[in-house]
Design a protein around this motif. Structure first.
Motif, PDB file in Angstrom:
ATOM      1  N   GLY A 146       0.788  -0.997   0.080  1.00  0.00           N
ATOM      2  CA  GLY A 146       0.014   0.152   0.278  1.00  0.00           C
ATOM      3  C   GLY A 146       0.875   1.372  -0.213  1.00  0.00           C
ATOM      4  O   GLY A 146       0.578   2.605   0.374  1.00  0.00           O
ATOM      5  N   HIS A 147       2.344   1.384   0.093  1.00  0.00           N
ATOM      6  CA  HIS A 147       3.045   2.397   0.042  1.00  0.00           C
ATOM      7  C   HIS A 147       3.129   2.474  -1.700  1.00  0.00           C
ATOM      8  O   HIS A 147       3.265   2.447  -2.073  1.00  0.00           O
ATOM      9  CB  HIS A 147       4.325   1.630   0.533  1.00  0.00           C
ATOM     10  CG  HIS A 147       4.972   3.049   0.685  1.00  0.00           C
ATOM     11  ND1 HIS A 147       5.874   3.811  -0.182  1.00  0.00           N
ATOM     12  CD2 HIS A 147       5.861   3.798   1.244  1.00  0.00           C
ATOM     13  CE1 HIS A 147       6.471   4.586   0.188  1.00  0.00           C
ATOM     14  NE2 HIS A 147       6.793   4.150   1.403  1.00  0.00           N
ATOM     15  N   PRO A 148       3.191   4.522  -1.226  1.00  0.00           N
ATOM     16  CA  PRO A 148       2.331   5.270  -2.869  1.00  0.00           C
ATOM     17  C   PRO A 148       3.495   5.102  -3.647  1.00  0.00           C
ATOM     18  O   PRO A 148       3.460   5.516  -5.228  1.00  0.00           O
ATOM     19  CB  PRO A 148       1.890   6.462  -2.283  1.00  0.00           C
ATOM     20  CG  PRO A 148       2.699   6.354  -0.678  1.00  0.00           C
ATOM     21  CD  PRO A 148       2.507   5.097  -0.489  1.00  0.00           C
ATOM     22  N   LEU A 149       4.408   5.123  -3.203  1.00  0.00           N
ATOM     23  CA  LEU A 149       6.002   5.033  -3.722  1.00  0.00           C
ATOM     24  C   LEU A 149       7.092   3.515  -4.078  1.00  0.00           C
ATOM     25  O   LEU A 149       7.009   3.304  -5.182  1.00  0.00           O
ATOM     26  CB  LEU A 149       7.137   6.492  -2.868  1.00  0.00           C
ATOM     27  CG  LEU A 149       6.134   6.990  -3.018  1.00  0.00           C
ATOM     28  CD1 LEU A 149       7.554   8.143  -2.591  1.00  0.00           C
ATOM     29  CD2 LEU A 149       6.033   7.934  -4.261  1.00  0.00           C
ATOM     30  N   SER A 150       7.180   3.150  -2.806  1.00  0.00           N
ATOM     31  CA  SER A 150       7.820   1.268  -3.204  1.00  0.00           C
ATOM     32  C   SER A 150       6.742   0.481  -3.896  1.00  0.00           C
ATOM     33  O   SER A 150       6.570  -0.205  -5.061  1.00  0.00           O
ATOM     34  CB  SER A 150       8.590   1.244  -2.040  1.00  0.00           C
ATOM     35  OG  SER A 150       7.425   1.307  -1.175  1.00  0.00           O
ATOM     36  N   LYS A 151       5.520   0.602  -3.685  1.00  0.00           N
ATOM     37  CA  LYS A 151       4.190   0.089  -4.614  1.00  0.00           C
ATOM     38  C   LYS A 151       4.429  -1.453  -4.411  1.00  0.00           C
ATOM     39  O   LYS A 151       4.697  -2.132  -5.012  1.00  0.00           O
ATOM     40  CB  LYS A 151       4.366   0.251  -5.796  1.00  0.00           C
ATOM     41  CG  LYS A 151       3.736   2.033  -5.894  1.00  0.00           C
ATOM     42  CD  LYS A 151       3.484   2.693  -7.247  1.00  0.00           C
ATOM     43  CE  LYS A 151       3.227   3.633  -7.429  1.00  0.00           C
ATOM     44  NZ  LYS A 151       3.566   3.628  -8.469  1.00  0.00           N
ATOM     45  N   GLY A 152       5.284  -1.858  -3.116  1.00  0.00           N
ATOM     46  CA  GLY A 152       5.186  -3.613  -3.292  1.00  0.00           C
ATOM     47  C   GLY A 152       6.462  -4.137  -3.412  1.00  0.00           C
ATOM     48  O   GLY A 152       7.204  -5.365  -3.193  1.00  0.00           O
ATOM     49  N   PHE A 153       7.457  -2.581  -3.013  1.00  0.00           N
ATOM     50  CA  PHE A 153       9.113  -3.378  -3.534  1.00  0.00           C
ATOM     51  C   PHE A 153       9.691  -2.441  -1.962  1.00  0.00           C
ATOM     52  O   PHE A 153       9.587  -1.771  -1.847  1.00  0.00           O
ATOM     53  CB  PHE A 153       9.816  -2.582  -4.655  1.00  0.00           C
ATOM     54  CG  PHE A 153      11.269  -2.787  -4.622  1.00  0.00           C
ATOM     55  CD1 PHE A 153      11.441  -3.877  -5.583  1.00  0.00           C
ATOM     56  CD2 PHE A 153      11.939  -1.764  -3.689  1.00  0.00           C
ATOM     57  CE1 PHE A 153      13.460  -3.991  -5.558  1.00  0.00           C
ATOM     58  CE2 PHE A 153      13.274  -1.413  -4.467  1.00  0.00           C
ATOM     59  CZ  PHE A 153      13.932  -2.575  -5.253  1.00  0.00           C
ATOM     60  N   ALA A 154      10.939  -3.761  -1.878  1.00  0.00           N
ATOM     61  CA  ALA A 154      11.863  -3.777  -1.388  1.00  0.00           C
ATOM     62  C   ALA A 154      12.867  -4.705  -1.060  1.00  0.00           C
ATOM     63  O   ALA A 154      12.500  -5.817  -1.868  1.00  0.00           O
ATOM     64  CB  ALA A 154      11.131  -4.010   0.598  1.00  0.00           C
TER      65      ALA A 154
END
Length: 720
Positions: free
Chosen positions: A36-44
């Motif tokens: 739900g992160h608006p910038l990383s969008k499921g990436f780490a």
């Protein structure tokens, strides 16, 4: 207590990716990317996910440790530790003055909103100049260049990746490092989008890095970036390709810069830059002709002999082609708080306000180069460094000529380390104090607000309670200050409150800054401004606008004439020094560079078995031509030697290297008692760097860790 999901953000590197943490009965069980992160969008990246293992590591220091008279450590209470440290520091102050006490902080400190503010205030209250940081092994030259260009070290342009047509990237590998001096969690997609819309990404590097393989690779010799940039300026000016209107509107000194670049033709610089003349000319013309272009450089450009000059020239090329403070060029970030202004008002945005006792290097953001610490300890006289606090850092491993500092630490009257582990530096400490991980503290990305490619703000509470008796660094600093009767604070009102016995927390400070910042709906939020309460209602953070505004540079420049200075005397002197560079020394024909790896992050992340297991090998990358010439076999041990030391490690023969260059990852070779560190070996590449404190880069005191002259041979060829 049950199971719950908590949203936070990663504080290992600058993208600050969103994380979703599973907490069970008060302990971290799993970390996943936040969809739900608006910038990383499921990436780490793997490092952020591996924080579960660091968080729960049995080797972590979770209670204060004090050195026993006979060696080793014993657990003590916080009161025993802090009372003992404060008493010894006060005794040193009475005898020698506050300038006998120093502090070194590593790069994890920058990812805390409270840690740097409190330690800076502590050192200011002591009236001690002995403040050192890992920035002199990483980024301080970028801030020094900004001070010369714009009058403020905190005013740094970021490449507008979402709108550019041509990106020239020097010494950066964001597909592995994920970007620096820019916060862009999905930077791989941002770079690929440039090409999809018909643009280009040109990667200048001595190694065909992961990023260079994905785009256009321009082989550049180690420490050849300044030569290349001057050649680009030479062509732009000589062929009348500069944007004269931008130069007249934004800058002073353009004509002087033209004269300085006149002798650096692509033909004359080719030997130093490694770039054929026709390629340099074509690149200069392309930068000038592109509708929107920008030059960007990072760590690879910082650690040679001309780091500040290189950072300065990167912005100069962007400006003279008409791309500074312009959509698609180098832009100055928007955020809910003007970080550059906050640093200026707090007295932290300094460059050259003071000079180091050893080497007379200018301060950068109030810090001196870590490369002088050893001699500051060993050189007699007023201002000699006699006590050192180290927080979130391991300088025995990270500074140039590590062996010299290792020996010098034994001469201190007191060494205190605030850390997660008993590192190589902490092994020598009188006290080791347990710090929280980033999962155990509230946080606000204050230092990075202006670096977000998409303007964004967030706040996070602690995910879990601190393990054992770990404390936040600011709490430790504050407790020491109380015992030493120091009134500390980043702002005058804060220092006044301390003198009145009121000690506001960093949380209150941030909330006050947010509430008194810009109001209305300019940032896309409802009227009334921001607050921590509002940010807590948005656990994934808040996007503030679609794009950064441009045309703001003139209002933000600190120089009295409100212009970018393209030819300050310091840069003129550096260009003259570059032109007079001596020939390389004989007998060491190769040049050493550093590199980053996706599954390795400095020394402290090597304790995450899931991150490193099965993939963890410290190896030197060597070109097949050099391997054949010097008898190096793939997978066999090789010996790399410089004028200052030697290391042994396996060789990996690969055509990703340019001939004449050897790459060795940093952050290895530690002996700090960590289970994986001892099992896996590795070598400390900084042993090959010069320990001479007078040989640092002059404008920022940067360590000379790239383009180090070395020789290579099979390890078994040693003659006894």
């Amino acid at each position: 207590m049950g199971t719950r999901q908590v949203f936070t953000y990663c504080r290992i590197c600058e993208p600050l990716c969103g994380l979703e943490v599973t907490v069970e009965d008060g302990a971290v069980q799993r970390i996943r990317p936040d969809r739900g992160h608006p910038l990383s969008k499921g990436f780490a990246c793997p490092k952020g996910i591996a924080m579960t293992e660091i968080q729960n590591d049995s080797d972590r220091v979770v209670r204060p440790l004090r050195r026993r008279p006979g060696g080793g450590f014993e657990e003590v209470s916080w009161d025993e530790a802090l009372d003992g440290i404060a008493a010894r520091l006060n005794a040193l102050r009475r005898r020698y003055g506050g300038d006998a006490i120093g502090w070194y902080f590593g790069n994890p400190a920058t990812f805390s909103y409270s840690h740097p503010l409190w330690l800076n205030s502590f050192m200011a209250a002591l009236k001690s100049p002995h403040l050192y940081s890992a920035g002199s092994q990483d980024v301080n030259n970028r801030f020094a260049a900004s001070a010369l260009l714009y009058g403020s070290p905190a005013l740094v342009p970021i490449p507008d990746l979402k709108r550019t047509d041509l990106l020239l990237m020097l010494g950066a590998n964001p597909l592995v490092s994920h970007g620096s001096i820019i916060s862009a969690p999905r930077i791989r997609e941002d770079l690929a989008a440039i090409v999809r819309r018909g643009g280009r990404v040109v990667v200048g590097d001595p190694r065909r890095t992961e990023t260079a393989r994905a785009f256009e690779h321009l082989p550049v010799r180690p420490d050849g970036d300044a030569w290349l940039l001057l050649a680009l300026l030479n062509v732009i000016f000589e062929e009348g390709l500069e944007d004269r209107a931008a130069c007249e509107r934004q800058a002073s000194g353009a004509e002087t810069l033209r004269r300085l670049a006149a002798d650096f033709t692509p033909e004359s610089t080719r030997e130093h830059s490694g770039v054929p003349a026709e390629d340099a000319r074509r690149l200069a013309r392309d930068l000038a002709a592109a509708g929107r272009a920008v030059v960007y450089g990072r760590t690879g450009t910082c650690l040679g002999r001309y780091g500040t000059l290189t950072a300065f020239l990167i912005d100069a090329v962007t400006l003279v082609t008409g791309n500074l403070d312009r959509p698609g060029g180098g832009i100055f970030g928007s955020s809910p708080l003007r970080v550059d202004e906050i640093l200026r008002l707090s007295g932290l945005a300094t460059y050259g306000r003071t000079r180091s006792r050893v080497g007379a290097y200018p301060d950068v953001l109030g810090t001196f180069p870590a490369g002088v610490m050893a001699e500051e300890i060993t050189t007699p006289g007023p201002g000699r460094l006699r006590a050192l606090v180290v927080s979130a850092g391991n300088p025995v491993q990270s500074v140039p000529g590590s062996a010299a500092l290792d020996a010098a630490l034994d001469e201190l009257d007191l060494l205190v380390c605030i850390d997660l582990y008993v590192s190589d530096t902490a092994r020598k400490a009188d006290y080791v104090l347990p710090a929280t991980t980033f999962l155990e503290r509230e946080d606000f990305p204050l230092p990075f607000l202006q670096n977000h490619l998409t303007p964004y703000v967030t706040w996070t509470e602690a995910v879990v309670r601190p393990r054992g008796e770990a404390r936040q660094e600011w709490e430790i600093v504050d407790a020491l200050a109380r015992r030493m009767r120091l009134g500390i604070g980043a702002f005058p009102v804060q220092r006044l409150a301390h003198r009145l016995g009121v000690r506001p927390s960093p949380r209150l400070l941030v909330d006050a800054l947010l509430r008194t910042g810009p109001r209305g709906d300019w940032y896309g939020l409802r009227p009334g401004g921001l607050s921590i309460r509002k940010l807590r209602r948005n656990p994934h953070g808040v996007v503030l606008a679609d794009h950064h505004r441009t045309g703001t540079l003139r209002r933000r420049i600190v120089h009295g004439d409100r212009r970018v200075h393209l030819a300050p005397p310091e840069i003129t002197a550096e260009i003259e020094r570059l032109a007079a560079a001596p020939a390389p020394p004989p007998g060491r024909p190769l040049r050493l560079i550093g590199m980053r790896e996706l599954r390795s992050h400095n020394s402290w992340m090597h304790n995450a078995p899931g991150l490193m297991s099965g993939r963890r090998e410290h190896a030197a990358r060597v070109h097949p031509k050099d391997a054949a010439e010097y008898g190096i076999r793939d997978g066999a041990l090789c010996r790399i030697s410089s004028e200052h030391g030697e290391i042994e490690l396996p060789a990996r023969v690969t055509d990703e290297m340019t001939p004449g260059t050897v790459a060795v990852p940093h952050g290895w070779g530690h002996k700090g008692g960590w289970k994986l560190a001892n099992a896996s070996g590795g070598a400390n590449v900084n042993l090959l760097a010069s320990p001479d404190p007078h040989g640092l880069e002059p404008l920022a005191g940067m360590a000379h860790l790239n383009a180090v002259p070395v020789a290579i041979a099979p390890a078994e060829s040693r003659e006894d």
